[in-house]
Design a protein around this motif. Structure first.
Motif, PDB file in Angstrom:
ATOM      1  N   ARG A   5       0.832  -1.199   0.000  1.00 36.11           N
ATOM      2  CA  ARG A   5       0.000   0.000   0.000  1.00 36.11           C
ATOM      3  C   ARG A   5       0.867   1.250   0.000  1.00 36.11           C
ATOM      4  O   ARG A   5       1.920   1.300   0.642  1.00 36.11           O
ATOM      5  CB  ARG A   5      -0.920   0.011   1.229  1.00 36.11           C
ATOM      6  N   GLY A   6       0.454   2.265  -0.712  1.00 45.75           N
ATOM      7  CA  GLY A   6       1.179   3.525  -0.763  1.00 45.75           C
ATOM      8  C   GLY A   6       0.325   4.654  -0.223  1.00 45.75           C
ATOM      9  O   GLY A   6      -0.809   4.466   0.214  1.00 45.75           O
ATOM     10  N   GLU A   7       0.883   5.846  -0.259  1.00 41.90           N
ATOM     11  CA  GLU A   7       0.132   7.029   0.139  1.00 41.90           C
ATOM     12  C   GLU A   7      -1.025   7.254  -0.831  1.00 41.90           C
ATOM     13  O   GLU A   7      -0.918   6.951  -2.016  1.00 41.90           O
ATOM     14  CB  GLU A   7       1.054   8.247   0.152  1.00 41.90           C
ATOM     15  N   GLU A   8      -2.109   7.789  -0.322  1.00 40.62           N
ATOM     16  CA  GLU A   8      -3.305   8.007  -1.129  1.00 40.62           C
ATOM     17  C   GLU A   8      -3.718   9.467  -1.068  1.00 40.62           C
ATOM     18  O   GLU A   8      -3.607  10.114  -0.029  1.00 40.62           O
ATOM     19  CB  GLU A   8      -4.438   7.098  -0.629  1.00 40.62           C
ATOM     20  N   GLY A   9      -4.130  10.009  -2.204  1.00 37.72           N
ATOM     21  CA  GLY A   9      -4.449  11.418  -2.294  1.00 37.72           C
ATOM     22  C   GLY A   9      -5.944  11.685  -2.299  1.00 37.72           C
ATOM     23  O   GLY A   9      -6.724  10.916  -2.869  1.00 37.72           O
ATOM     24  N   TYR A  10      -6.342  12.793  -1.687  1.00 38.96           N
ATOM     25  CA  TYR A  10      -7.739  13.223  -1.673  1.00 38.96           C
ATOM     26  C   TYR A  10      -7.809  14.734  -1.803  1.00 38.96           C
ATOM     27  O   TYR A  10      -7.170  15.464  -1.040  1.00 38.96           O
ATOM     28  CB  TYR A  10      -8.442  12.794  -0.369  1.00 38.96           C
ATOM     29  N   ARG A  11      -8.552  15.187  -2.778  1.00 34.33           N
ATOM     30  CA  ARG A  11      -8.865  16.619  -2.874  1.00 34.33           C
ATOM     31  C   ARG A  11     -10.069  16.858  -1.970  1.00 34.33           C
ATOM     32  O   ARG A  11     -11.136  16.264  -2.155  1.00 34.33           O
ATOM     33  CB  ARG A  11      -9.183  16.993  -4.328  1.00 34.33           C
ATOM     34  N   LEU A  12      -9.910  17.728  -0.981  1.00 30.32           N
ATOM     35  CA  LEU A  12     -10.915  17.840   0.069  1.00 30.32           C
ATOM     36  C   LEU A  12     -12.180  18.555  -0.381  1.00 30.32           C
ATOM     37  O   LEU A  12     -13.181  18.537   0.324  1.00 30.32           O
ATOM     38  CB  LEU A  12     -10.317  18.520   1.299  1.00 30.32           C
ATOM     39  N   GLY A  13     -12.147  19.151  -1.563  1.00 27.58           N
ATOM     40  CA  GLY A  13     -13.355  19.751  -2.104  1.00 27.58           C
ATOM     41  C   GLY A  13     -14.231  18.765  -2.859  1.00 27.58           C
ATOM     42  O   GLY A  13     -15.315  19.131  -3.329  1.00 27.58           O
ATOM     43  N   ARG A  14     -13.792  17.521  -2.988  1.00 30.57           N
ATOM     44  CA  ARG A  14     -14.589  16.535  -3.713  1.00 30.57           C
ATOM     45  C   ARG A  14     -15.923  16.294  -3.019  1.00 30.57           C
ATOM     46  O   ARG A  14     -16.031  16.305  -1.792  1.00 30.57           O
ATOM     47  CB  ARG A  14     -13.831  15.210  -3.804  1.00 30.57           C
ATOM     48  N   THR A  15     -16.945  16.055  -3.825  1.00 30.56           N
ATOM     49  CA  THR A  15     -18.260  15.731  -3.290  1.00 30.56           C
ATOM     50  C   THR A  15     -18.626  14.273  -3.544  1.00 30.56           C
ATOM     51  O   THR A  15     -19.742  13.857  -3.256  1.00 30.56           O
ATOM     52  CB  THR A  15     -19.342  16.631  -3.911  1.00 30.56           C
ATOM     53  N   ASP A  16     -17.680  13.491  -4.108  1.00 28.77           N
ATOM     54  CA  ASP A  16     -17.960  12.082  -4.371  1.00 28.77           C
ATOM     55  C   ASP A  16     -17.305  11.175  -3.341  1.00 28.77           C
ATOM     56  O   ASP A  16     -17.173   9.977  -3.550  1.00 28.77           O
ATOM     57  CB  ASP A  16     -17.500  11.696  -5.782  1.00 28.77           C
ATOM     58  N   VAL A  17     -16.887  11.739  -2.226  1.00 28.31           N
ATOM     59  CA  VAL A  17     -16.350  10.974  -1.113  1.00 28.31           C
ATOM     60  C   VAL A  17     -17.219  11.293   0.098  1.00 28.31           C
ATOM     61  O   VAL A  17     -17.647  12.441   0.280  1.00 28.31           O
ATOM     62  CB  VAL A  17     -14.874  11.330  -0.834  1.00 28.31           C
ATOM     63  N   ILE A  18     -17.498  10.301   0.904  1.00 27.55           N
ATOM     64  CA  ILE A  18     -18.367  10.506   2.061  1.00 27.55           C
ATOM     65  C   ILE A  18     -17.919  11.724   2.868  1.00 27.55           C
ATOM     66  O   ILE A  18     -16.735  11.911   3.139  1.00 27.55           O
ATOM     67  CB  ILE A  18     -18.406   9.221   2.923  1.00 27.55           C
ATOM     68  N   ALA A  19     -18.891  12.547   3.222  1.00 30.75           N
ATOM     69  CA  ALA A  19     -18.617  13.866   3.790  1.00 30.75           C
ATOM     70  C   ALA A  19     -17.751  13.824   5.036  1.00 30.75           C
ATOM     71  O   ALA A  19     -16.879  14.671   5.234  1.00 30.75           O
ATOM     72  CB  ALA A  19     -19.935  14.573   4.093  1.00 30.75           C
ATOM     73  N   GLY A  20     -17.964  12.838   5.896  1.00 30.87           N
ATOM     74  CA  GLY A  20     -17.215  12.784   7.142  1.00 30.87           C
ATOM     75  C   GLY A  20     -15.741  12.546   6.957  1.00 30.87           C
ATOM     76  O   GLY A  20     -14.929  12.958   7.796  1.00 30.87           O
ATOM     77  N   PHE A  21     -15.358  11.899   5.849  1.00 29.58           N
ATOM     78  CA  PHE A  21     -13.951  11.601   5.618  1.00 29.58           C
ATOM     79  C   PHE A  21     -13.190  12.868   5.255  1.00 29.58           C
ATOM     80  O   PHE A  21     -12.150  13.178   5.836  1.00 29.58           O
ATOM     81  CB  PHE A  21     -13.809  10.551   4.520  1.00 29.58           C
ATOM     82  N   THR A  22     -13.696  13.611   4.271  1.00 29.80           N
ATOM     83  CA  THR A  22     -13.011  14.848   3.897  1.00 29.80           C
ATOM     84  C   THR A  22     -13.122  15.899   5.000  1.00 29.80           C
ATOM     85  O   THR A  22     -12.180  16.650   5.246  1.00 29.80           O
ATOM     86  CB  THR A  22     -13.567  15.403   2.574  1.00 29.80           C
ATOM     87  N   GLU A  23     -14.242  15.938   5.687  1.00 23.83           N
ATOM     88  CA  GLU A  23     -14.403  16.915   6.762  1.00 23.83           C
ATOM     89  C   GLU A  23     -13.404  16.669   7.882  1.00 23.83           C
ATOM     90  O   GLU A  23     -12.847  17.608   8.462  1.00 23.83           O
ATOM     91  CB  GLU A  23     -15.831  16.866   7.302  1.00 23.83           C
ATOM     92  N   GLY A  24     -13.153  15.409   8.183  1.00 24.67           N
ATOM     93  CA  GLY A  24     -12.223  15.081   9.255  1.00 24.67           C
ATOM     94  C   GLY A  24     -10.799  15.478   8.967  1.00 24.67           C
ATOM     95  O   GLY A  24      -9.994  15.674   9.890  1.00 24.67           O
ATOM     96  N   LEU A  25     -10.466  15.621   7.689  1.00 26.83           N
ATOM     97  CA  LEU A  25      -9.109  15.992   7.304  1.00 26.83           C
ATOM     98  C   LEU A  25      -8.900  17.497   7.211  1.00 26.83           C
ATOM     99  O   LEU A  25      -7.766  17.957   7.046  1.00 26.83           O
ATOM    100  CB  LEU A  25      -8.747  15.332   5.970  1.00 26.83           C
TER     101      LEU A  25
END
Length: 343
Positions: free
Chosen positions: A129-149
């Protein structure tokens, strides 16, 4: 379903994506298929401000060890069950640099737990497993995950909760062993916080001979006007870089954030446009998750580039077309793609 060769823990393995695990952003986007994640809240509001720190529910949680993105932390969830009605966060290692907002992208490794049972649901430190990227403005990821970051800093470690209302909702996720009342607990080690582009700068070069012409009469933040060239469409995928970016090179198995517009060669009809929807879209690239004409052209481009693509059916939706988007099996597609980020 895994989107990348290096698994995407929170989206693909844990099933936190509320749209397609294949990267479809709109009704007729460049993804060949669209498989919704099972069970989940589809809240699309912007992430809230950073959650309150050091809340009671996480008071006894510890995660010891260095934040070196190589060594998994030793996690003790403390007193169980952990249950919260909102996203709550505890900073375990402060980190440095700018605090992440919804305008930022983060690269992380996570360990994700069921807050009721304490069971490890997904281990981002597992072999391969490697590092994984998330753009926090995305709306296609469950809200609590991006909000927590939100609020996380580079080199930091945070723990946060995802309550059912901002996770899998009333249905839970039986496949993962998450009941409708279970709170999820995430420990995230932060490798990087950076900000992508909101739009490109400059007018760009004219289209080459034989290509459709592209104009941005209202500026780069608004949808372009695409005029189809006279004559028959090409039988092979064609590409032209109208703006050469100076950002990082897009690599296979990354996500890209992009504004794009797709039109039909036969009549110039717009069949999909992130500009018209008012929000950039995110796609896995070079992983067989979008149409071949995107995978074969966008890998290797630089962030900040504008690319004009002409894609025949064999590199688009094939003989089956995409009836949902009004695309037949003989339609050649034209895309204007502004690459805003790669992660």
């Amino acid at each position: 379903m895994r989107i990348r060769s290096v698994a995407t823990a929170a989206v693909a393995v844990l099933g936190l994506s509320v749209l397609s695990a294949c990267g479809q952003a709109g009704p007729s986007g460049p993804a060949p298929t669209g498989t919704s994640a099972s069970g989940g809240s589809t809240a699309t509001s912007a992430p809230a401000p950073a959650p309150a720190d050091d809340v009671k529910a996480l008071a006894s949680l510890t995660a010891s060890g260095p934040v070196d993105l190589k060594t998994a932390p030793k996690v003790d969830l403390g007193s169980l069950p952990i249950s919260t009605a909102s996203v709550q966060r505890k900073v375990l290692v402060p980190g440095t640099g700018p605090a992440a907002t919804k305008e930022h992208t983060v690269r992380i490794k996570t360990q994700i737990y069921n807050g009721t049972s304490g069971k490890l649901l997904d281990d981002g430190y597992a072999k391969g497993r490697g590092e994984e990227g998330y753009r926090l403005g995305r709306t296609d990821v469950i809200a609590g995950f991006t909000e927590g970051l939100i609020g996380a800093k580079q080199g930091g470690r945070v723990a946060f909760t995802i309550p059912p209302a901002k996770g899998f909702g009333d249905s839970g996720n039986a496949q993962l062993g998450v009941a409708p009342t279970d709170t999820i607990v995430v420990i995230a080690d932060v490798a990087e916080v950076h900000q992508g582009l909101s739009s490109l700068e400059g007018e760009g070069k004219p289209s080459p001979a034989g290509f459709p012409t592209v104009e941005f009469p209202e500026g780069n933040a608004k949808a372009p006007k695409v005029t189809i060239a006279k004559g028959n469409p090409p039988t092979e995928t064609k590409q032209a870089t109208l703006i050469e970016g100076d950002g990082p090179v897009v690599k296979a198995n990354q996500f890209i954030a992009a504004h794009y517009q797709g039109v039909l060669w036969k009549d110039g009809k717009v069949f999909d446009s992130s500009w018209q929807r008012g929000a950039a879209a995110d796609f896995p690239i070079g992983a067989g998750a979008v149409i071949p004409g995107w995978d074969s052209t966008l890998v290797g481009k630089k962030v900040g580039s504008r690319v004009l693509l002409v894609i025949p059916p064999k590199d688009g939706y094939g003989e089956q077309g995409n009836p949902q988007g009004g695309i037949s099996g003989t339609d050649t597609l034209v895309f204007v793609v502004d690459i805003l980020d790669a992660y």
